[in-house]
Design a protein around this motif. Structure first.
Motif, PDB file in Angstrom:
ATOM      1  N   THR A 216       0.850  -1.188   0.000  1.00  0.00           N
ATOM      2  CA  THR A 216       0.000   0.000   0.000  1.00  0.00           C
ATOM      3  C   THR A 216       0.890   1.244   0.000  1.00  0.00           C
ATOM      4  OG1 THR A 216      -0.064   0.221   2.407  1.00  0.00           O
ATOM      5  CG2 THR A 216      -1.680  -1.280   1.399  1.00  0.00           C
ATOM      6  N   PRO A 217       0.336   2.402  -0.407  1.00  0.00           N
ATOM      7  CA  PRO A 217       1.144   3.633  -0.380  1.00  0.00           C
ATOM      8  C   PRO A 217       1.707   3.917   1.019  1.00  0.00           C
ATOM      9  CG  PRO A 217      -0.828   3.961  -1.685  1.00  0.00           C
ATOM     10  CD  PRO A 217      -0.978   2.616  -1.053  1.00  0.00           C
ATOM     11  N   GLU A 218       0.888   3.683   2.049  1.00  0.00           N
ATOM     12  CA  GLU A 218       1.373   3.965   3.407  1.00  0.00           C
ATOM     13  C   GLU A 218       2.476   2.998   3.814  1.00  0.00           C
ATOM     14  OE1 GLU A 218       1.673   5.805   7.173  1.00  0.00           O
ATOM     15  OE2 GLU A 218       0.939   6.426   5.206  1.00  0.00           O
ATOM     16  N   LEU A 219       2.324   1.701   3.420  1.00  0.00           N
ATOM     17  CA  LEU A 219       3.357   0.718   3.733  1.00  0.00           C
ATOM     18  C   LEU A 219       4.658   1.060   3.014  1.00  0.00           C
ATOM     19  CD1 LEU A 219       4.255  -1.897   5.098  1.00  0.00           C
ATOM     20  CD2 LEU A 219       3.278  -3.172   3.163  1.00  0.00           C
ATOM     21  N   ARG A 220       4.551   1.529   1.754  1.00  0.00           N
ATOM     22  CA  ARG A 220       5.755   1.905   1.011  1.00  0.00           C
ATOM     23  C   ARG A 220       6.453   3.102   1.692  1.00  0.00           C
ATOM     24  NH1 ARG A 220       7.131   0.622  -4.118  1.00  0.00           N
ATOM     25  NH2 ARG A 220       4.993  -0.025  -4.623  1.00  0.00           N
ATOM     26  N   ARG A 221       5.626   4.078   2.146  1.00  0.00           N
ATOM     27  CA  ARG A 221       6.207   5.236   2.795  1.00  0.00           C
ATOM     28  C   ARG A 221       6.916   4.827   4.089  1.00  0.00           C
ATOM     29  NH1 ARG A 221       5.326   8.811   6.691  1.00  0.00           N
ATOM     30  NH2 ARG A 221       3.452   7.737   7.442  1.00  0.00           N
ATOM     31  N   ARG A 222       6.249   3.971   4.864  1.00  0.00           N
ATOM     32  CA  ARG A 222       6.859   3.507   6.095  1.00  0.00           C
ATOM     33  C   ARG A 222       8.143   2.696   5.834  1.00  0.00           C
ATOM     34  NH1 ARG A 222       5.106   5.533  11.120  1.00  0.00           N
ATOM     35  NH2 ARG A 222       2.846   5.909  11.014  1.00  0.00           N
ATOM     36  N   GLU A 223       8.112   1.918   4.751  1.00  0.00           N
ATOM     37  CA  GLU A 223       9.296   1.122   4.404  1.00  0.00           C
ATOM     38  C   GLU A 223      10.481   2.039   4.109  1.00  0.00           C
ATOM     39  OE1 GLU A 223      10.321  -2.620   1.530  1.00  0.00           O
ATOM     40  OE2 GLU A 223       9.163  -0.982   0.654  1.00  0.00           O
ATOM     41  N   ASP A 224      10.246   3.069   3.299  1.00  0.00           N
ATOM     42  CA  ASP A 224      11.319   4.010   2.993  1.00  0.00           C
ATOM     43  C   ASP A 224      11.837   4.673   4.265  1.00  0.00           C
ATOM     44  OD1 ASP A 224      11.034   3.377   0.358  1.00  0.00           O
ATOM     45  OD2 ASP A 224       9.790   5.134  -0.137  1.00  0.00           O
ATOM     46  N   GLU A 225      10.902   4.983   5.146  1.00  0.00           N
ATOM     47  CA  GLU A 225      11.268   5.631   6.406  1.00  0.00           C
ATOM     48  C   GLU A 225      12.125   4.704   7.269  1.00  0.00           C
ATOM     49  OE1 GLU A 225       8.400   6.426   9.859  1.00  0.00           O
ATOM     50  OE2 GLU A 225       8.400   8.324   8.738  1.00  0.00           O
ATOM     51  N   ILE A 226      11.700   3.420   7.351  1.00  0.00           N
ATOM     52  CA  ILE A 226      12.446   2.447   8.157  1.00  0.00           C
ATOM     53  C   ILE A 226      13.838   2.207   7.576  1.00  0.00           C
ATOM     54  CG2 ILE A 226      12.533   0.020   8.867  1.00  0.00           C
ATOM     55  CD1 ILE A 226       9.446   0.122   8.989  1.00  0.00           C
ATOM     56  N   LEU A 227      13.901   1.941   6.282  1.00  0.00           N
ATOM     57  CA  LEU A 227      15.187   1.648   5.653  1.00  0.00           C
ATOM     58  C   LEU A 227      16.116   2.851   5.715  1.00  0.00           C
ATOM     59  CD1 LEU A 227      14.049  -0.444   2.551  1.00  0.00           C
ATOM     60  CD2 LEU A 227      14.986  -1.258   4.721  1.00  0.00           C
ATOM     61  N   GLY A 228      15.559   4.009   5.489  1.00  0.00           N
ATOM     62  CA  GLY A 228      16.388   5.213   5.563  1.00  0.00           C
ATOM     63  C   GLY A 228      16.938   5.421   6.956  1.00  0.00           C
ATOM     64  N   ALA A 229      16.071   5.223   7.955  1.00  0.00           N
ATOM     65  CA  ALA A 229      16.525   5.380   9.333  1.00  0.00           C
ATOM     66  C   ALA A 229      17.573   4.321   9.694  1.00  0.00           C
ATOM     67  CB  ALA A 229      15.335   5.286  10.279  1.00  0.00           C
ATOM     68  N   ALA A 230      17.382   3.091   9.223  1.00  0.00           N
ATOM     69  CA  ALA A 230      18.332   2.016   9.511  1.00  0.00           C
ATOM     70  C   ALA A 230      19.690   2.313   8.903  1.00  0.00           C
ATOM     71  CB  ALA A 230      17.787   0.694   8.990  1.00  0.00           C
ATOM     72  N   GLU A 231      19.699   2.785   7.647  1.00  0.00           N
ATOM     73  CA  GLU A 231      20.966   3.120   7.000  1.00  0.00           C
ATOM     74  C   GLU A 231      21.661   4.267   7.719  1.00  0.00           C
ATOM     75  OE1 GLU A 231      20.168   3.891   2.939  1.00  0.00           O
ATOM     76  OE2 GLU A 231      19.677   1.799   2.443  1.00  0.00           O
ATOM     77  N   ARG A 232      20.865   5.295   8.089  1.00  0.00           N
ATOM     78  CA  ARG A 232      21.468   6.413   8.804  1.00  0.00           C
ATOM     79  C   ARG A 232      21.989   5.966  10.168  1.00  0.00           C
ATOM     80  NH1 ARG A 232      16.759   8.917   7.238  1.00  0.00           N
ATOM     81  NH2 ARG A 232      16.056   9.175   9.400  1.00  0.00           N
ATOM     82  N   ALA A 233      21.245   5.085  10.820  1.00  0.00           N
ATOM     83  CA  ALA A 233      21.672   4.591  12.133  1.00  0.00           C
ATOM     84  C   ALA A 233      22.971   3.800  12.018  1.00  0.00           C
ATOM     85  CB  ALA A 233      20.583   3.726  12.756  1.00  0.00           C
ATOM     86  N   ASP A 234      23.065   2.910  11.025  1.00  0.00           N
ATOM     87  CA  ASP A 234      24.286   2.114  10.854  1.00  0.00           C
ATOM     88  C   ASP A 234      25.488   3.015  10.579  1.00  0.00           C
ATOM     89  OD1 ASP A 234      22.833  -0.134  11.291  1.00  0.00           O
ATOM     90  OD2 ASP A 234      22.762  -0.770   9.184  1.00  0.00           O
ATOM     91  N   ALA A 235      25.309   3.983   9.675  1.00  0.00           N
ATOM     92  CA  ALA A 235      26.411   4.887   9.336  1.00  0.00           C
ATOM     93  C   ALA A 235      26.821   5.728  10.535  1.00  0.00           C
ATOM     94  CB  ALA A 235      26.013   5.781   8.167  1.00  0.00           C
ATOM     95  N   LEU A 236      25.817   6.255  11.241  1.00  0.00           N
ATOM     96  CA  LEU A 236      26.115   7.080  12.401  1.00  0.00           C
ATOM     97  C   LEU A 236      26.755   6.250  13.504  1.00  0.00           C
ATOM     98  CD1 LEU A 236      25.962   9.809  13.789  1.00  0.00           C
ATOM     99  CD2 LEU A 236      23.603   9.282  14.446  1.00  0.00           C
ATOM    100  N   GLU A 237      26.275   5.036  13.677  1.00  0.00           N
ATOM    101  CA  GLU A 237      26.827   4.156  14.711  1.00  0.00           C
ATOM    102  C   GLU A 237      28.287   3.826  14.417  1.00  0.00           C
ATOM    103  OE1 GLU A 237      25.469   0.108  17.121  1.00  0.00           O
ATOM    104  OE2 GLU A 237      24.323   0.827  15.398  1.00  0.00           O
ATOM    105  N   TYR A 238      28.612   3.608  13.159  1.00  0.00           N
ATOM    106  CA  TYR A 238      30.000   3.335  12.774  1.00  0.00           C
ATOM    107  C   TYR A 238      30.882   4.528  13.100  1.00  0.00           C
ATOM    108  CZ  TYR A 238      34.044   2.362   9.792  1.00  0.00           C
ATOM    109  OH  TYR A 238      35.311   2.151   9.318  1.00  0.00           O
ATOM    110  N   ASP A 239      30.387   5.731  12.799  1.00  0.00           N
ATOM    111  CA  ASP A 239      31.166   6.937  13.107  1.00  0.00           C
ATOM    112  C   ASP A 239      31.362   7.092  14.609  1.00  0.00           C
ATOM    113  OD1 ASP A 239      31.380   7.548  10.436  1.00  0.00           O
ATOM    114  OD2 ASP A 239      29.662   8.939  10.427  1.00  0.00           O
TER     115      ASP A 239
END
Length: 895
Positions: free
Chosen positions: A510-533
Motif C-alpha cells: 500500500t502507499p502507506e506501507l511503502r512510505r513507512r518502508e522508505d522511512e524504516i530503511l532510511g533510518a536504519a541506513e542512517r543509524a548504521d552509518a552514524l553508529e559506525y562513526d
C-alpha cells in the motif's frame, strides 16, 4: 619464490588487451613484485595464470579457468572467510603475501572497484589472530657500521603485534649471532654490512636505502629521539621500522610502537645459540613439540598470554644484577608462602585478555567492538588485583600494586558506549548502547516506530478486510509486503498494489506501507552509518591511552610471570637459591634436572661443587647421566638468575655472566661444516669469550678426529680454561687420560658416574661420585642397544687385545701415579692410615691398612685378599681398573 611473485608474464605482455580488473591485478603485482598478491574478487582472494597454478598446488585448491572477452586464464581462489589457513601455508612455503582488498563498496561503484594492498604478511610481521601464536613473533634486522667508530654491528627487533621494539649493539659477528639467537626471530632482515648470520628463520634482503642514515633518522623521528641511539643502532631500528610500516599496507601506521628500548646484551646472562639449543630452554634437541620437554614448558604456569610472553623473555634474558635477582626472588618467595593470595591472583588474571595485542589493534584502527569490550573486561580486574596485593610484603609486589593503572575513564567510556555483547562486524549496527549518543537514539527511534507500525499492520488489515489469514512480511529483495491467498483475492481493497505473484498467493503493498518502508530503511541506513562513526570516535579516544594501556600490560605480564615461578616454587623439590660473591664455590645439594625429573619418577639427585676457577672432569659409562648432570647445573643457574626457585635441596650460587655449552654432535652441510668443524667452531667461541664469571659445559670435545689429535685438543683446551680463563668448567669425557690433569693442576678434580657390572650386564646408578671412572662400558652399551652378538664379542676381544698390548709396552708397564682427585674418591682411608707412619706412602699412592695377624677375622680377610690378588691378571688390567680393584679390597678390609 621469484617464480610465483610479480605479475604473470602472459598477463603483463598483454596489459592493454586485458579487462580493467585484470589490468588492476597486474598493477598490484608490479607494485609488490616481492610478494604473492591475493586479489579480492567478491568472496574470494584470486590469483591467475602461473601464480594460480603454484597457489593451487601449495594450498591444495582446485585450479579453474576464467574466461572473458580477452581470453581464458587459469585461476585459483582462496575463500575470504577462511583465508588465514591458506595464508599460513604460503608463509611456511617461504612467501610474502600481499593482500589486495576492495576499498570501495561495490554497490556504490559504477565501474571497476578500487583495490589496494592493505597488508603485506611475512613470517615476522603477522598481526592477525588466526596466524599468531600466544608467543612473541619478532622480525629482526642486523646491519654493519659505516665506519670504525662505536660497535661494529647492531641488532634490532620488533613484534608488530604488540609494539615491543628493542635495539642492541654487537661488537662482532659472534655477538650479533648470539643476539639473533636470543631474540629468536621469525624473520631476519640482512641490512647493509650485515655479517653472515646462521638464523633458523627466513632471511629477507630489504632495501639498502631504507637503512641509510638520513632515511632512518626520518623514520625514527616518528617513534623516538634518535639521540638516544648510536649511528649504527639508529640505522638498524629505523630501517626495521620502515620495513614494518611497509608490511602494514598503504597506511603503514605503527603509532603504538612508542617505547623503543636500547639495551646492552652484557646487562643480562648471555646465552648463545648453542646454549639455548643444548640446554633446551625453548626447543628440545629432538625437534619435537611435546609438552614439558623444555625448561620453559616445565615452569610455565602462567594464566594469560601476557605472562607467557614475559616468562619467556625472562628466560631469554636472565638477570645479572644481584639486587634485581633478589627482588624477584623475594616476590616469588612471598607468593609461594601465601596459597590463598596466589590462587586469588591467578583466578583474577585468568580473566585478562591479551592487552598488548588489543592495544595494537586499537591503535591501527583494526579493533572491533568485541576487542574494546575485552579491553574493558581486562581493566575490570585491576581494582581486585590491587586489593589482593595490599598485604604483600615483597617490595616488587608492592611496587606492582602502586603501578597498576585502573584507567577508570577508559573503562567507563567502553562500558557506557559499547553494547555488552556486540556483533563481530562494526558496520551493521548493534554496536553502540542506547542512551550514549542523542542523535543516534533519535534515528533509532524513527526506525523503531516504523517497525512497530508494521508489526501492528497485520492485525489492523485483518480486521479491516476480513481476511483472517492475511500476513505482513519482509524479504531482502522485495521489502515489506501484504500476502493474501488466492481464495481471498476478492476481498483485497482497491488501494492494494500487486508486488509479487506466488503459486497460491499474491503479495501487495500500500502507499502507506511503502512510505513507512522508505522511512524504516532510511533510518536504519542512517543509524548504521552514524553508529559506525560513533564507534570510531570511541575507538580513537581509547587509542589516546595507548601508553598507559601498554604500561598496565607490562605490569600484568610481570605479575603473571611471578605467579608462575611461585607456583613452581611450591613443589617439594624446589628451594630458593642463595647468591654470594663470585670467589666462593658454586654448590648445589641434591640437584635435579627440572625437565627430566618431571618425567621420570625415579630420578637420582646429585650434588655439585664448583669452586671459582675449577675444572671438573667427568668420566663414566655412556647413558649414565653425564650430560644430564651438566645440563641440570646449567639450568639451575639460568633459572635462578631468571628469578626462580630451583630443583635442589639447597643451592649456593654466584652470578654468572655467561653460560657456554659444547654438547652433542651435529654437522652443517649447507654451511660447509663437518661435525668436527662445527665442534671446533663452538669451542673457539668459548675459548675466546668465556671469563672467570662464566660457566662452561663441555661434552666430548675432540671426538670427531683421531684419538691422538682429539686427546691433545681436549687437554690443551682444559689447560687453557684452567690456566688462562679461570671459568667454572664441567667437562664430560671418555678420554680417561685427561684425569691425570687432576694431579697437575690445582683446581682440576675428577668425578665419575657409578655403574655395577654383573657378568655382561651393566646397571647404571646415575649417581656421581668423586674420582675417575674405570671404564666407559662402551661394548656393554652396544650389546644393550641390540648390536649383533658377533660384533659385540669381536669388539670385546679387540678391547682386551688392545689393553694387553698396552700393558706389555715398556712405556706403559708401570702404573702412573694416581692424582690427588683420584685418591679423593678411592683412597681417603689410605692417606689417613699413612699420615703418621714411616716410611710414608708416596703422595697419591694407595696402601692397604695394617692387618693384625693375631685377629682371626683379619686373618680370614687376609687369606681372601691374598687369594684374589694371586688370581688378578695384571696383564689384562688397566691402571684405572687396578685402582678400582684396590678400592674394593680396601673397603672390605675397612669393614
Amino acid at each position: 619464490m621469484s617464480a610465483v611473485t610479480g605479475p604473470p608474464a602472459e598477463l603483463a605482455e598483454r596489459r592493454d588487451e586485458l579487462t580493467p580488473m585484470l589490468q588492476q591485478y597486474v598493477d598490484r603485482c608490479e607494485a609488490h613484485d616481492d610478494a604473492l598478491v591475493l586479489f579480492r574478487v567478491g568472496d574470494f582472494y584470486k590469483t591467475f595464470c602461473g601464480i594460480a597454478e603454484a597457489v593451487a598446488r601449495r594450498c591444495e585448491l582446485t585450479l579453474i579457468e576464467r574466461e572473458d572477452s580477452t581470453g581464458t586464464y587459469a585461476a585459483a581462489g582462496i575463500p575470504v572467510d577462511n583465508a588465514a589457513e591458506y595464508i599460513e601455508r604460503l608463509l611456511k612455503a617461504g612467501h610474502r603475501v600481499a593482500v589486495a582488498d576492495q576499498v570501495e563498496d561495490p554497490s556504490e561503484t559504477a565501474g571497476i572497484v578500487e583495490r589496494a594492498v592493505t597488508q603485506i604478511i611475512t613470517p615476522g610481521t603477522v598481526v592477525d589472530d588466526e596466524l599468531l601464536s600466544p608467543d612473541s613473533t619478532y622480525v629482526a634486522a642486523v646491519i654493519g657500521a659505516d665506519d670504525a667508530e662505536g660497535p661494529e654491528f647492531a641488532v634490532a627487533s620488533v613484534d608488530v603485534s604488540t609494539g615491543e621494539c628493542r635495539v642492541a649493539p654487537a661488537a662482532d659477528r659472534a655477538s650479533a649471532q648470539e643476539e639473533v639467537a636470543r631474540v629468536g626471530p621469525a624473520e631476519l632482515l640482512a641490512g647493509p654490512g650485515a655479517p653472515n648470520i646462521d638464523a633458523p628463520c627466513p632471511t629477507t634482503d630489504w632495501d639498502d636505502d631504507a637503512f641509510a642514515a638520513d632515511a632512518t633518522r626520518e623514520t625514527l623521528a616518528s617513534y623516538a629521539d634518535s639521540d638516544r641511539f648510536t649511528a649504527v643502532e639508529t640505522r638498524a631500528v629505523g630501517g626495521l621500522l620502515a620495513y614494518a610500516e611497509y608490511t602494514q599496507g598503504d597506511d603503514g601506521s605503527l603509532d603504538y610502537v612508542s617505547r623503543i628500548q636500547r639495551y646492552d646484551p652484557a646487562d643480562c646472562l648471555r646465552l648463545d645459540a648453542a646454549a639455548l639449543r643444548s640446554l633446551e630452554l625453548f626447543e628440545n634437541r629432538a625437534g619435537g613439540d611435546r609438552d614439558g620437554d623444555t625448561l620453559f614448558e616445565t615452569i610455565n604456569e602462567t594464566v594469560c598470554a601476557l605472562g607467557r610472553r614475559r616468562l619467556a623473555s625472562w628466560l631469554r634474558r636472565p638477570l645479572v644484577d644481584r639486587r634485581a635477582i633478589e627482588r624477584r626472588l623475594d616476590a616469588v618467595a612471598d607468593l609461594s608462602a601465601r596459597t590463598l593470595l596466589r590462587e586469588e591472583l591467578r583466578d583474577r588474571l585468568s580473566a585478562a585478555y591479551d592487552l598488548e595485542r588489543l592495544v595494537s589493534r586499537v591503535s591501527r584502527e583494526r579493533a572491533n567492538a568485541r576487542d574494546l569490550r575485552s579491553v574493558a573486561q581486562t581493566l575490570a580486574i585491576v581494582p581486585d588485583l590491587k586489593d589482593a596485593l595490599a598485604d604483600a610484603d615483597a617490595d616488587r609486589l608492592q611496587a606492582l600494586r602502586e603501578d597498576l593503572d585502573e584507567l577508570r575513564k577508559v573503562r567507563s567510556l567502553i562500558e557506557t558506549a559499547i553494547a555488552e555483547d556486540p556483533p563481530q562486524e562494526i558496520t551493521e549496527g548493534g554496536v553502540i548502547r542506547d542512551g550514549f549518543h542523542d542523535e543516534l537514539d533519535e534515528v533509532r527511534g524513527t526506525e523503531r516506530e516504523g517497525r512497530e507500525w508494521v508489526a501492528d499492520l497485520e492485525q489492523q488489515e485483518r480486521e479491516r478486510t476480513g481476511i483472517d489469514n492475511l500476513e505482513v512480511g519482509h524479504n531482502q529483495v522485495h521489502g515489506y509486503y501484504i500476502e493474501v491467498t488466492d481464495s481471498h483475492l476478492d476481498s483485497v481493497p482497491e488501494e492494494y498494489r500487486r508486488r509479487q505473484t506466488l503459486k497460491n498467493s499474491e503479495r501487495f503493498v500500500t502507499p502507506e506501507l511503502r512510505r513507512r518502508e522508505d522511512e524504516i530503511l532510511g533510518a536504519a541506513e542512517r543509524a548504521d552509518a552514524l553508529e559506525y562513526d560513533v564507534f570510531r570516535e570511541v575507538r580513537a579516544e581509547v587509542a589516546e591511552a595507548t601508553d598507559r594501556l601498554q604500561g598496565l600490560a607490562d605490569d600484568l605480564a610481570d605479575l603473571d610471570a611471578l605467579l608462575s615461578l611461585s607456583t613452581v616454587a611450591v613443589g617439594p623439590d624446589f628451594c630458593r637459591p642463595a647468591f654470594h660473591d663470585g670467589d666462593d664455590s658454586l654448590e648445589i645439594e641434591a640437584g635435579r634436572h627440572p625437565v627430566v625429573a618431571r618425567t621420570q619418577a625415579e630420578f637420582v639427585p646429585n650434588d655439585a661443587d664448583l669452586p671459582a676457577g675449577s675444572v671438573g672432569l667427568i668420566t663414566g659409562p655412556n647413558m649414565s647421566g653425564k650430560s644430564t648432570y651438566m645440563r641440570q647445573v646449567g639450568l639451575i643457574c639460568v633459572l635462578a638468575q631468571a628469578g626462580g626457585f630451583v630443583p635442589a635441596k639447597s643451592a649456593s650460587l654466584t652470578v654468572l655472566d655467561r653460560v657456554f655449552t659444547r654438547v652433542g654432535a651435529s654437522d652443517d652441510i649447507a654451511g660447509g661444516q663437518s661435525t668436527f668443524m662445527r665442534e671446533m667452531s663452538e669451542l673457539t667461541g668459548i675459548l675466546h669469550d668465556a671469563t672467570e664469571d662464566s660457566l662452561v659445559l663441555l661434552d666430548e670435545v675432540g671426538r670427531g678426529t683421531s684419538t691422538a689429535d682429539g686427546l691433545a685438543i681436549a687437554r690443551a683446551a682444559t689447560e687453557f680454561l684452567h690456566d688462562e680463563i679461570g671459568a667454572r668448567t664441567m667437562f664430560a669425557t671418555h678420554y680417561h687420560d685427561l684425569t691425570a690433569l687432576a694431579g697437575e693442576r690445582e683446581r682440576v678434580f675428577n668425578l665419575h658416574f657409578t655403574a655395577i657390572r654383573d657378568g655382561e650386564d651393566v646397571t647404571f646408578l646415575h649417581r656421581v661420585d668423586e674420582g675417575p671412572s674405570s671404564s666407559s662400558y662402551g661394548v656393554e652399551v652396544a650389546r644393550m642397544a641390540g648390536v649383533p652378538d658377533s660384533v659385540v664379542e669381536r669388539s670385546r676381544a679387540l678391547v682386551e687385545e688392545g689393553e694387553t698390548e698396552a700393558n706389555s709396552d715398556p712405556a706403559t708397564d708401570s702404573v702412573p701415579t694416581p692424582t690427588k682427585a683420584a685418591t679423593d674418591g678411592a683412597g681417603v682411608e689410605a692417606e689417613e692410615a699413612g699420615a703418621g707412619s714411616e716410611p710414608q706412602t708416596p703422595p697419591g699412592q694407595q696402601t692397604l691398612p695394617d692387618i693384625d695377624p693375631n685377629d682371626d677375622t683379619d686373618a680370614d680377610v687376609s687369606d681372601e685378599i691374598t687369594a684374589e690378588l694371586r688370581e688378578l691378571d695384571l696383564a689384562r688390567t688397566t691402571p684405572l681398573e687396578a685402582l678400582n680393584r684396590l678400592q674394593e679390597l680396601q673397603d672390605r678390609v675397612s669393614r
